[in-house]
Design a protein around this motif. Structure first.
Motif, short mmCIF file in Angstrom:
data_model
loop_
_atom_site.label_atom_id
_atom_site.label_comp_id
_atom_site.label_asym_id
_atom_site.label_seq_id
_atom_site.Cartn_x
_atom_site.Cartn_y
_atom_site.Cartn_z
N ALA A 32 -17.60 -8.10 -10.25
CA ALA A 32 -16.84 -7.02 -10.86
C ALA A 32 -17.47 -6.57 -12.18
O ALA A 32 -17.21 -5.47 -12.65
CB ALA A 32 -15.41 -7.49 -11.12
N THR A 85 -12.65 2.88 -1.90
CA THR A 85 -11.30 2.56 -2.35
C THR A 85 -10.68 1.66 -1.28
O THR A 85 -10.66 2.02 -0.10
CB THR A 85 -10.46 3.83 -2.53
OG1 THR A 85 -11.10 4.68 -3.50
CG2 THR A 85 -9.06 3.49 -3.01
N SER A 109 -6.58 -8.90 -3.48
CA SER A 109 -6.48 -7.85 -4.50
C SER A 109 -6.10 -6.55 -3.80
O SER A 109 -6.22 -6.43 -2.58
CB SER A 109 -7.81 -7.69 -5.24
OG SER A 109 -7.76 -6.63 -6.16
N GLY A 110 -5.64 -5.59 -4.59
CA GLY A 110 -5.44 -4.25 -4.06
C GLY A 110 -4.18 -4.05 -3.25
O GLY A 110 -4.11 -3.12 -2.45
N ALA A 115 -8.23 -1.57 -4.93
CA ALA A 115 -9.50 -1.97 -5.53
C ALA A 115 -10.51 -0.83 -5.34
O ALA A 115 -10.41 -0.04 -4.40
CB ALA A 115 -10.02 -3.25 -4.88
N THR A 116 -11.47 -0.74 -6.25
CA THR A 116 -12.51 0.28 -6.14
C THR A 116 -13.87 -0.35 -6.36
O THR A 116 -14.01 -1.33 -7.11
CB THR A 116 -12.29 1.41 -7.18
OG1 THR A 116 -12.28 0.86 -8.49
CG2 THR A 116 -10.98 2.15 -6.92
N PHE A 190 -17.18 -3.44 -9.25
CA PHE A 190 -16.08 -3.79 -8.34
C PHE A 190 -14.86 -4.06 -9.21
O PHE A 190 -14.83 -5.04 -9.96
CB PHE A 190 -16.43 -5.02 -7.52
CG PHE A 190 -15.78 -5.06 -6.16
CD1 PHE A 190 -14.50 -4.58 -5.97
CD2 PHE A 190 -16.45 -5.58 -5.07
CE1 PHE A 190 -13.90 -4.60 -4.73
CE2 PHE A 190 -15.87 -5.61 -3.82
CZ PHE A 190 -14.59 -5.13 -3.64
N ASN A 191 -13.87 -3.18 -9.14
CA ASN A 191 -12.64 -3.32 -9.90
C ASN A 191 -11.57 -3.92 -8.99
O ASN A 191 -11.20 -3.32 -7.98
CB ASN A 191 -12.18 -1.97 -10.45
CG ASN A 191 -10.90 -2.08 -11.24
OD1 ASN A 191 -10.68 -3.07 -11.93
ND2 ASN A 191 -10.03 -1.08 -11.12
N LEU A 192 -11.08 -5.12 -9.36
CA LEU A 192 -10.14 -5.85 -8.52
C LEU A 192 -8.81 -6.03 -9.27
O LEU A 192 -8.61 -7.03 -9.95
CB LEU A 192 -10.72 -7.22 -8.15
CG LEU A 192 -12.03 -7.20 -7.38
CD1 LEU A 192 -12.64 -8.58 -7.32
CD2 LEU A 192 -11.81 -6.66 -5.97
N LEU A 195 -5.84 -9.52 -9.18
CA LEU A 195 -6.67 -10.51 -8.50
C LEU A 195 -5.92 -11.84 -8.38
O LEU A 195 -5.33 -12.32 -9.34
CB LEU A 195 -7.97 -10.73 -9.26
CG LEU A 195 -8.91 -11.80 -8.74
CD1 LEU A 195 -9.50 -11.38 -7.39
CD2 LEU A 195 -10.04 -12.07 -9.74
#
Length: 207
Positions: A32, A85, A109-110, A115-116, A190-192, A195
């Motif tokens: 991330a 996404t 996650s997400g 998440a992205t 990587f945005n989680l 988490l």
């Protein structure tokens, strides 16, 4: 003597646990922060990733061969995307620990916020989805001529990358209830959100 044996088992468990957590941290946490290199030796162990929905812009699909530290060759299909996404993301790895038996390291996650990821690459051995929709799809394009989606720089410079091999690309895609069995994952970002990491006794893989 029993006390010594107990300590020996614990040390063995701790060594395996640290190894597995470190591997998952590379895949799910350090990643991330853009910490992964463009190419690396794979462990050779498969892990599973599932998602309720994955929406991608700029998609590439091409064949590749990954290499373990023991120089074993693992043929894979690489799925790349410039931006993804992901809703309802789950990642799991099953580790067999002496004495304790199978343990599952699971990351999610997400589920509340998606998440992205950017420049996301999955090196997969199998994939399934309930539904797959593509826009601007090209099948049969030469791998060296793929332009709509990214090619991992480490793959492009590999002797196993065939620029004349058969590839696939698309402007965008949406996959629902998708499941991957994979040997490697890399991403520039990587945005989680939300988490969660859990270690559970037994088999609790994503699918």
């Amino acid at each position: 003597m029993p006390h010594q044996a107990g300590r020996t088992r614990w040390r063995r468990f701790a060594a395996i646990l640290v190894t597995s957590i470190s591997a998952c941290a590379v895949l799910g946490i350090a990643m991330a922060q853009g910490a992964l290199a463009a190419s690396f030796f794979i462990s050779g162990q498969t892990f599973k990733i599932a998602a309720d929905t994955l929406t991608a812009r700029g998609v590439s699909i091409y064949s590749m061969v990954d290499v373990t530290r023991k120089h074993e060759l693992v043929p894979v299909v690489v799925t790349g995307t410039r931006h993804a996404t992901i809703s309802g993301l789950c990642q799991s790895v099953l580790v067999d620990i002496p004495v304790l038996g199978p343990q599952t390291l699971r990351i999610t996650s997400g589920y509340e916020r998606p998440a992205t990821a950017s420049n996301l690459f999955l090196d997969i051995t199998s994939q399934s989805a309930d539904e797959a929709q593509f826009k601007g799809l090209d099948i049969g394009v030469a791998q060296g001529a793929i332009t709509k989606g990214p090619i991992n720089p480490g793959d492009r410079n590999s002797r196993f990358f065939d620029p004349d091999g058969v590839g696939q690309q698309a402007d965008s895609s949406t996959l629902t209830q998708v499941r991957w069995t994979t040997v490697a994952l890399s991403s520039s970002t990587f945005n989680l959100p939300d988490l969660r990491l859990q270690l559970k006794p037994g088999n609790h893989e994503c699918f």
